[in-house]
Motif scaffolding. Sequence first.
Motif, PDB file in Angstrom:
ATOM      1  N   ARG A 280       1.913 -99.660 -30.628  1.00  0.00           N
ATOM      2  CA  ARG A 280       1.678 -99.992 -32.069  1.00  0.00           C
ATOM      3  C   ARG A 280       3.106 -99.567 -32.689  1.00  0.00           C
ATOM      4  O   ARG A 280       3.435-100.549 -33.755  1.00  0.00           O
ATOM      5  N   ARG A 281       3.555 -98.672 -32.366  1.00  0.00           N
ATOM      6  CA  ARG A 281       4.873 -98.079 -33.039  1.00  0.00           C
ATOM      7  C   ARG A 281       6.024 -98.650 -32.578  1.00  0.00           C
ATOM      8  O   ARG A 281       7.126 -98.327 -33.042  1.00  0.00           O
ATOM      9  N   ARG A 282       5.831 -99.444 -31.547  1.00  0.00           N
ATOM     10  CA  ARG A 282       7.055 -99.973 -30.811  1.00  0.00           C
ATOM     11  C   ARG A 282       8.204 -99.165 -30.408  1.00  0.00           C
ATOM     12  O   ARG A 282       9.226 -99.388 -30.507  1.00  0.00           O
ATOM     13  N   LEU A 283       7.791 -98.121 -30.047  1.00  0.00           N
ATOM     14  CA  LEU A 283       8.703 -97.035 -29.539  1.00  0.00           C
ATOM     15  C   LEU A 283       9.290 -97.613 -28.007  1.00  0.00           C
ATOM     16  O   LEU A 283       8.354 -98.079 -27.098  1.00  0.00           O
ATOM     17  N   PRO A 284      10.424 -97.501 -27.748  1.00  0.00           N
ATOM     18  CA  PRO A 284      11.101 -97.934 -26.556  1.00  0.00           C
ATOM     19  C   PRO A 284      10.616 -97.060 -25.495  1.00  0.00           C
ATOM     20  O   PRO A 284      10.648 -95.691 -25.523  1.00  0.00           O
ATOM     21  N   LEU A 285      10.316 -97.670 -24.245  1.00  0.00           N
ATOM     22  CA  LEU A 285       9.576 -96.801 -23.213  1.00  0.00           C
ATOM     23  C   LEU A 285      10.586 -97.211 -21.895  1.00  0.00           C
ATOM     24  O   LEU A 285      11.011 -98.348 -21.805  1.00  0.00           O
ATOM     25  N   PRO A 286      10.471 -96.304 -20.849  1.00  0.00           N
ATOM     26  CA  PRO A 286      11.314 -96.771 -19.654  1.00  0.00           C
ATOM     27  C   PRO A 286      10.637 -97.704 -19.016  1.00  0.00           C
ATOM     28  O   PRO A 286       9.569 -97.920 -18.938  1.00  0.00           O
TER      29      PRO A 286
END
Length: 339
Positions: free
Chosen positions: A253-259
Amino acid sequence: MLLRTFAEHGDVGRTAASAGQQLDADIDEALVRAWLLAFAELGLLEAPDRTREQLRERQRQTRRRHYEDRWNDKLRALLPRLRELPYYAKTLPAEPPGDDSPIDLASLPVLDKAAVRSHFDEFLPASMPAGGIRWLSTSGTTGERQQVVRSLADWDASQPHTWALNRVVEAARGERFCRLTTPFCDGSECHLRGASRAERTRGPRLSLDSGLDIAALSPARLEQMAAELREHEPAYVLADPSYLAMFADQALRRRLPLPRLRFVITAYELCSALHRQVIERTFECPVYDAYGATEYGALAVQCEAGRYHVNPGASSSSCATTGPATTPASCSSPPSTSD
């Protein structure tokens, strides 16, 4: 090739010679006889009018007999060692089973938590095994936490057999990974809440700090967890599915970059269809569910096709019937002492 040659000639010597010529190797008759015996056990030398389902059933029965024989041998070898412990010295049958007779599991004592708590000292050997031990505690999900002890050498020897049931998971063993679950997740009651990243790192594993309430993560905590995931560069994540699904949903939802992960392993509780959907959508990788127990570790894992496979060294069971052989009336197995 071997079966075709034997079917053509019906002679072990000629089959060995032909196989050796085609493989450019020395194939003796004893080896061919051993192969043919194995093929016969699997029903591969049966008459051609056998249906595929009949052959499969024959092979299932053969595998079942193989595992039964294997477990009888292992249990028969284990019983003398168990008799050295005070608890089993007084609870095991007085007469050990014969060398050729199957062991009746119903005649063996079945442990429950009450017995372990009441007789804990009677389960400990006079001297601890070489290589050290690991003191653990069950989670307490369904009752009071139970302390257990495990040989580290035995632990290290058993776990690879479970993870090898999934080739993707097996290929990543030893690589960096992250773990996400309750801060009280560890069997040794680690209390990771508020611990530094260095304190939460053990070898290739980084345990993420989820806090006490995963459903109420602050934006700062979410960003910290996402940043630690990226910086650790894990090959995979081992997680409680409800914890990871809630984190993944908020991160998405927060569009956090993830590996980018190769896969996710879920454990600690059953991975629901909803949790799996959220995790797969967020990380865009396969999710494999595992089943384990505090006193053993991983007992079973899903393969690449999504089917559960049990480590054959992790359990044993028997069924008793009162009616037709195809209708088990009751099954018994040594239960897990974990919650």
